[in-house]
Design a protein around this motif. Structure first.
Motif, PDB file in Angstrom:
ATOM      1  N   TRP A   1       6.336   0.411   8.034  1.00  0.00           N
ATOM      2  CA  TRP A   1       7.448   1.252   8.515  1.00  0.00           C
ATOM      3  C   TRP A   1       8.646   1.288   7.587  1.00  0.00           C
ATOM      4  O   TRP A   1       9.569   2.057   7.799  1.00  0.00           O
ATOM      5  CB  TRP A   1       7.859   0.831   9.932  1.00  0.00           C
ATOM      6  N   MET A   2       8.639   0.462   6.548  1.00  0.00           N
ATOM      7  CA  MET A   2       9.752   0.546   5.592  1.00  0.00           C
ATOM      8  C   MET A   2       9.437   1.461   4.418  1.00  0.00           C
ATOM      9  O   MET A   2      10.322   1.846   3.666  1.00  0.00           O
ATOM     10  CB  MET A   2      10.139  -0.841   5.079  1.00  0.00           C
ATOM     11  N   CYS A   3       8.169   1.814   4.276  1.00  0.00           N
ATOM     12  CA  CYS A   3       7.766   2.768   3.236  1.00  0.00           C
ATOM     13  C   CYS A   3       8.538   4.063   3.453  1.00  0.00           C
ATOM     14  O   CYS A   3       8.604   4.581   4.556  1.00  0.00           O
ATOM     15  CB  CYS A   3       6.263   3.022   3.341  1.00  0.00           C
ATOM     16  N   ALA A   4       9.151   4.584   2.368  1.00  0.00           N
ATOM     17  CA  ALA A   4       9.979   5.782   2.484  1.00  0.00           C
ATOM     18  C   ALA A   4       9.183   7.058   2.217  1.00  0.00           C
ATOM     19  O   ALA A   4       9.755   8.139   2.133  1.00  0.00           O
ATOM     20  CB  ALA A   4      11.166   5.682   1.525  1.00  0.00           C
ATOM     21  N   SER A   5       7.858   6.949   2.065  1.00  0.00           N
ATOM     22  CA  SER A   5       7.011   8.110   1.768  1.00  0.00           C
ATOM     23  C   SER A   5       7.449   8.830   0.497  1.00  0.00           C
ATOM     24  O   SER A   5       7.404  10.050   0.435  1.00  0.00           O
ATOM     25  CB  SER A   5       6.997   9.100   2.940  1.00  0.00           C
ATOM     26  N   CYS A   6       7.853   8.064  -0.519  1.00  0.00           N
ATOM     27  CA  CYS A   6       8.302   8.695  -1.773  1.00  0.00           C
ATOM     28  C   CYS A   6       7.118   9.079  -2.652  1.00  0.00           C
ATOM     29  O   CYS A   6       7.251   9.867  -3.576  1.00  0.00           O
ATOM     30  CB  CYS A   6       9.242   7.762  -2.534  1.00  0.00           C
ATOM     31  N   GLU A   7       5.955   8.474  -2.375  1.00  0.00           N
ATOM     32  CA  GLU A   7       4.691   8.790  -3.057  1.00  0.00           C
ATOM     33  C   GLU A   7       4.628   8.395  -4.524  1.00  0.00           C
ATOM     34  O   GLU A   7       3.777   8.876  -5.260  1.00  0.00           O
ATOM     35  CB  GLU A   7       4.321  10.276  -2.871  1.00  0.00           C
TER      36      GLU A   7
ATOM     37  N   ASP B   1       0.250   6.006   5.494  1.00  0.00           N
ATOM     38  CA  ASP B   1       0.301   6.952   6.617  1.00  0.00           C
ATOM     39  C   ASP B   1      -0.789   6.638   7.650  1.00  0.00           C
ATOM     40  O   ASP B   1      -0.556   6.685   8.851  1.00  0.00           O
ATOM     41  CB  ASP B   1       0.127   8.399   6.118  1.00  0.00           C
TER      42      ASP B   1
ATOM     43  N   ARG C   1       0.155   3.716   9.700  1.00  0.00           N
ATOM     44  CA  ARG C   1       1.161   4.072  10.714  1.00  0.00           C
ATOM     45  C   ARG C   1       0.473   4.666  11.945  1.00  0.00           C
ATOM     46  O   ARG C   1       0.803   4.336  13.081  1.00  0.00           O
ATOM     47  CB  ARG C   1       2.126   5.121  10.160  1.00  0.00           C
ATOM     48  N   LYS C   2      -0.474   5.565  11.673  1.00  0.00           N
ATOM     49  CA  LYS C   2      -1.182   6.213  12.787  1.00  0.00           C
ATOM     50  C   LYS C   2      -1.966   5.182  13.600  1.00  0.00           C
ATOM     51  O   LYS C   2      -1.961   5.224  14.831  1.00  0.00           O
ATOM     52  CB  LYS C   2      -2.099   7.316  12.252  1.00  0.00           C
TER      53      LYS C   2
ATOM     54  N   GLU D   1       8.789  -2.810  13.820  1.00  0.00           N
ATOM     55  CA  GLU D   1       9.717  -1.931  13.114  1.00  0.00           C
ATOM     56  C   GLU D   1       9.834  -0.636  13.906  1.00  0.00           C
ATOM     57  O   GLU D   1       9.699   0.450  13.377  1.00  0.00           O
ATOM     58  CB  GLU D   1       9.218  -1.656  11.691  1.00  0.00           C
TER      59      GLU D   1
ATOM     60  N   ASN E   1      11.904   1.399  15.125  1.00  0.00           N
ATOM     61  CA  ASN E   1      12.856   2.505  15.047  1.00  0.00           C
ATOM     62  C   ASN E   1      12.347   3.730  14.294  1.00  0.00           C
ATOM     63  O   ASN E   1      12.807   4.830  14.548  1.00  0.00           O
ATOM     64  CB  ASN E   1      14.170   2.039  14.414  1.00  0.00           C
ATOM     65  N   VAL E   2      11.426   3.539  13.362  1.00  0.00           N
ATOM     66  CA  VAL E   2      10.931   4.696  12.624  1.00  0.00           C
ATOM     67  C   VAL E   2      10.086   5.611  13.517  1.00  0.00           C
ATOM     68  O   VAL E   2      10.326   6.817  13.565  1.00  0.00           O
ATOM     69  CB  VAL E   2      10.192   4.284  11.331  1.00  0.00           C
TER      70      VAL E   2
ATOM     71  N   PHE F   1      12.416   7.468  15.710  1.00  0.00           N
ATOM     72  CA  PHE F   1      13.071   8.562  14.991  1.00  0.00           C
ATOM     73  C   PHE F   1      12.122   9.749  14.846  1.00  0.00           C
ATOM     74  O   PHE F   1      12.495  10.897  15.102  1.00  0.00           O
ATOM     75  CB  PHE F   1      13.518   8.080  13.604  1.00  0.00           C
ATOM     76  N   ASN F   2      10.869   9.465  14.449  1.00  0.00           N
ATOM     77  CA  ASN F   2       9.894  10.545  14.271  1.00  0.00           C
ATOM     78  C   ASN F   2       9.663  11.307  15.571  1.00  0.00           C
ATOM     79  O   ASN F   2       9.574  12.535  15.580  1.00  0.00           O
ATOM     80  CB  ASN F   2       8.564   9.980  13.758  1.00  0.00           C
TER      81      ASN F   2
ATOM     82  N   ALA G   1       8.447  13.210   9.235  1.00  0.00           N
ATOM     83  CA  ALA G   1       8.018  12.816  10.581  1.00  0.00           C
ATOM     84  C   ALA G   1       6.649  13.413  10.901  1.00  0.00           C
ATOM     85  O   ALA G   1       5.815  12.773  11.543  1.00  0.00           O
ATOM     86  CB  ALA G   1       9.053  13.263  11.608  1.00  0.00           C
TER      87      ALA G   1
ATOM     88  N   CYS H   1      12.154  12.577  -5.019  1.00  0.00           N
ATOM     89  CA  CYS H   1      10.702  12.430  -4.893  1.00  0.00           C
ATOM     90  C   CYS H   1       9.938  13.741  -4.764  1.00  0.00           C
ATOM     91  O   CYS H   1       8.982  14.003  -5.474  1.00  0.00           O
ATOM     92  CB  CYS H   1      10.385  11.607  -3.646  1.00  0.00           C
TER      93      CYS H   1
ATOM     94  N   ARG I   1       6.534  15.089  -6.555  1.00  0.00           N
ATOM     95  CA  ARG I   1       5.382  14.355  -6.033  1.00  0.00           C
ATOM     96  C   ARG I   1       4.840  14.984  -4.756  1.00  0.00           C
ATOM     97  O   ARG I   1       5.638  15.423  -3.928  1.00  0.00           O
ATOM     98  CB  ARG I   1       5.777  12.893  -5.771  1.00  0.00           C
TER      99      ARG I   1
ATOM    100  N   LEU J   1      14.584   7.756   6.023  1.00  0.00           N
ATOM    101  CA  LEU J   1      14.925   6.488   6.668  1.00  0.00           C
ATOM    102  C   LEU J   1      16.430   6.368   6.938  1.00  0.00           C
ATOM    103  O   LEU J   1      16.895   5.329   7.408  1.00  0.00           O
ATOM    104  CB  LEU J   1      14.476   5.301   5.795  1.00  0.00           C
TER     105      LEU J   1
ATOM    106  N   SER K   1      16.936   5.502  10.653  1.00  0.00           N
ATOM    107  CA  SER K   1      16.092   4.447  11.211  1.00  0.00           C
ATOM    108  C   SER K   1      16.160   3.156  10.403  1.00  0.00           C
ATOM    109  O   SER K   1      15.982   2.076  10.948  1.00  0.00           O
ATOM    110  CB  SER K   1      14.647   4.934  11.324  1.00  0.00           C
TER     111      SER K   1
END
Lengths: 188, 287
Positions: A70-76, A93, A96-97, A108, A110-111, A114-115, B46, B150, B154, B195, B198
Motif C-alpha cells: 500500500w505504500m507503492c506509489a504506482s510510479c512504474e 497491483d 492489492r487486489k 495500511e 487508508n489507501v 481513499f480509492n 484508484a 512518472c 511510463r 498518495l 492517504s
C-alpha cells in the motif's frame, strides 16, 4: 534478508498473482534494479525484488501484509527498468487486489479507503469530485482536521472546485460500475 | 490542427490553471480543441489499483466518444494520458479484455483511437520553429527545472513518449522560449502521486527531495505537465518547510502557463493567481 515462514498462512500466492497480473514471476533473477529505483523502498521494510523472490519461493497470505503493497506509489519505475521486462508494478497491483479480496488490507487501510472514496464520486457523478472524495475519506479515517488548514487558501484562489462536476455521461459510467461489480461477484 | 481535447477531472478543480492555460495557448497557436461531449473520469490510479476491467473500461468510454468524432485525442494530464494509452494497448492485445469492455460499454472498441499528449502536439505538429516565431516575450534566461514525473514516460513500451530516463520535450520548449533548462537528476522521479491524502508522509518525503534538488541547481521555477505533480510539489512545500525548517518558495508552473506568457497572454488568463507558491519572480522576469 528474506525470511519465509515454515508454516505458511494459506496456499502460495504465486499462481493467483500470475493469473491476475499476467506476469511470469519465475523469470526474475534478482538483479534488484527494481528496488534500487523504487522511490518508496527507503521508507518500507519490504522491497519489490524481495516480494518477487518471496512469491517465487511460495510465500502465502502473509505477503499481503507487506507495507510496500500500500505504500507503492504506482510510479512504474520498477517495470520500466526490469531487464527481463517483468511488469513488477502489475504484481503489486495484483497483491492489492488479493489483499482486498482476502481481507488483509487493514494494516495500511487508508489507501483502499481513499480509492473507494475516489471511485464512489466517479460512480455517482461520472467524474471525480475532489471535495466529496476528501470528505468521505476524512470521515472514514476519523481524522477530520488533517490538512484542513490548506482549504481556505485553495478555495479563495479557486484551486479546488466547491460544487460537484456536471456534464459527464453518468449513464455509461453506471453501466461500467455495474459490470465491474457483477464481474467481481463472479470471480469471488 | 484539430483534436478532441480530453481535459480530465482535475481540469475542473485543482488543475483549472492547467486547463485555462491550455485553452489560451491552443487558441494563440491556432490549435482547434473540441471537448468530447459527456467525457468521464479515466479511473486514474484508484481504478487500476482496484480492478483491471474497471481500469480499462473507464478510459474506453471516452475513447469511443472520440472515435465517433473521427479525430485524434489530445490529453494534457499525464495520468489520463497514461491510462488512455494503456487501455488502448490492453484492448488491442487481449481479446478477453476487449470482450469485457464490450459488455460493460454495450459497444465494441478495438483500441485504435490515437492518443497524443499536448507536448507531442506542440513539438511534432506545431513545431519548435513556429513556436519560436510566435514568442513575443521570451523567458529571458529564466532558470527552469523541467519535471516530467512518472506517467508521461511510463510504461515506456506502451507510451513511447520521448526518452523514459532522460526526456527532453519540456527542455526543448523552454529553450525555444528563451529560457535556460537546467540539467538535474530528478526529471522522472516520483512525487508520490495519488498518495497525497492517504500517505501524506510519503509525499512530503518524495516531493521534499525533488524540491531540494531543484533548489540546489538554482531553479527559478519547476515546469510541469501533470496536475498531480503540480499539486503535490506546490501544496506540499509548506509541509516540507515545516518539517525541515527550510524556506522553499519555488513556483511550480505548468509549461502551458510559461508558453502562454511568452505568447503575450496575460497571467490572469493563464491561471497564475491559482498557484499556492506565487510565481511573482517568474512574472517579473518575463515582461
Amino acid at each position: 534478508m528474506i525470511t519465509i515462514k515454515n508454516k505458511k498462512n494459506g496456499a502460495g500466492l504465486k499462481q493467483a498473482v500470475e493469473e491476475i497480473s499476467g506476469v511470469d514471476v519465475s523469470v526474475c533473477f534478482q538483479c534488484k534494479k527494481c528496488s534500487s529505483g523504487c522511490p518508496v523502498a527507503k521508507l518500507t521494510t519490504s522491497r519489490p525484488s524481495e516480494i518477487m523472490r518471496q512469491l517465487h519461493l511460495g510465500a502465502g497470505n502473509e505477503l499481503l501484509e507487506s507495507d510496500l503493497v500500500w505504500m507503492c506509489a504506482s510510479c512504474e519505475t520498477c517495470s520500466a527498468r526490469c531487464p527481463m521486462g517483468i511488469d513488477v508494478a502489475a504484481v503489486i497491483d495484483a497483491l492489492r487486489k488479493l489483499a482486498l479480496a482476502r481481507g488483509a488490507s487493514k494494516q495500511e487501510g487508508n489507501v483502499p479507503l481513499f480509492n473507494r472514496a475516489f471511485l464512489k464520486t466517479v460512480e455517482i457523478f461520472g467524474r471525480s469530485y475532489e471535495i466529496g472524495m476528501i470528505t468521505a475519506y476524512k470521515i472514514g479515517t476519523g481524522k477530520l482536521m488533517n490538512d484542513t488548514e490548506k482549504f481556505p487558501a485553495m478555495l479563495k484562489k479557486g484551486k479546488i472546485a466547491l460544487l460537484p462536476p456536471r456534464g459527464g455521461d453518468r449513464k455509461t459510467v453506471k453501466r461500467i460500475f455495474k459490470a465491474y461489480k457483477q464481474n467481481k461477484g463472479a470471480k469471488a | 490542427m484539430r483534436y478532441a481535447y480530453y481535459p480530465g477531472c482535475s481540469a475542473e478543480s485543482t488543475a483549472r490553471d492547467m486547463h485555462q492555460s491550455t485553452l489560451a495557448v491552443a487558441k494563440a497557436l491556432g490549435i482547434d480543441l473540441v471537448e468530447p461531449k459527456g467525457w468521464t473520469c479515466c479511473g486514474a490510479t484508484a481504478g487500476h489499483q482496484t480492478d483491471r476491467l474497471l481500469a480499462v473500461s473507464l478510459p474506453a468510454a471516452n475513447l469511443t466518444k472520440v472515435q465517433d468524432m473521427k479525430l485524434d485525442m489530445m490529453v494534457n494530464c499525464a495520468a489520463c494520458y497514461s491510462r488512455m494509452k494503456v487501455a488502448n494497448h490492453e484492448i488491442a492485445a487481449h481479446s478477453n479484455i476487449r470482450k469485457g469492455v464490450r459488455e460493460a460499454l454495450d459497444r465494441d472498441y478495438d483500441g485504435s483511437v490515437k492518443v497524443r499528449h499536448l507536448l507531442e502536439v506542440l513539438l511534432e505538429d506545431v513545431g519548435l520553429p513556429a513556436i519560436k516565431q510566435a514568442v513575443k516575450r521570451p523567458l529571458n534566461g529564466l532558470k527552469v527545472a523541467c519535471y516530467y514525473g512518472c506517467l508521461l514516460v511510463r510504461p515506456p513500451k506502451i507510451l513511447k513518449f520521448d526518452d523514459a530516463e532522460n526526456p527532453t520535450s519540456l527542455d526543448r520548449l523552454v529553450t525555444a522560449m528563451g529560457g535556460t533548462s537546467l540539467e538535474w537528476p530528478s526529471k522522472v522521479e516520483c512525487c508520490g502521486g495519488g498518495l497525497s491524502l492517504s500517505r501524506t508522509d510519503v509525499v512530503v518525503e518524495l516531493t521534499g527531495s525533488i524540491i531540494d534538488m531543484a533548489a540546489s541547481v538554482g531553479a527559478d521555477c519547476i515546469a510541469v505537465s501533470c496536475p498531480m505533480c503540480q499539486v503535490n510539489l506546490d501544496l506540499r512545500q509548506q509541509d516540507i518547510n515545516k518539517q525541515t525548517g527550510k524556506n522553499y518558495q519555488i513556483p511550480i508552473v505548468y509549461i502551458t502557463q510559461l508558453l502562454g506568457l511568452c505568447l503575450g497572454i496575460g497571467p490572469g488568463d493563464l491561471g497564475f493567481d491559482k498557484l499556492m507558491v506565487p510565481a511573482s519572480a517568474v512574472l517579473e522576469k518575463v515582461k
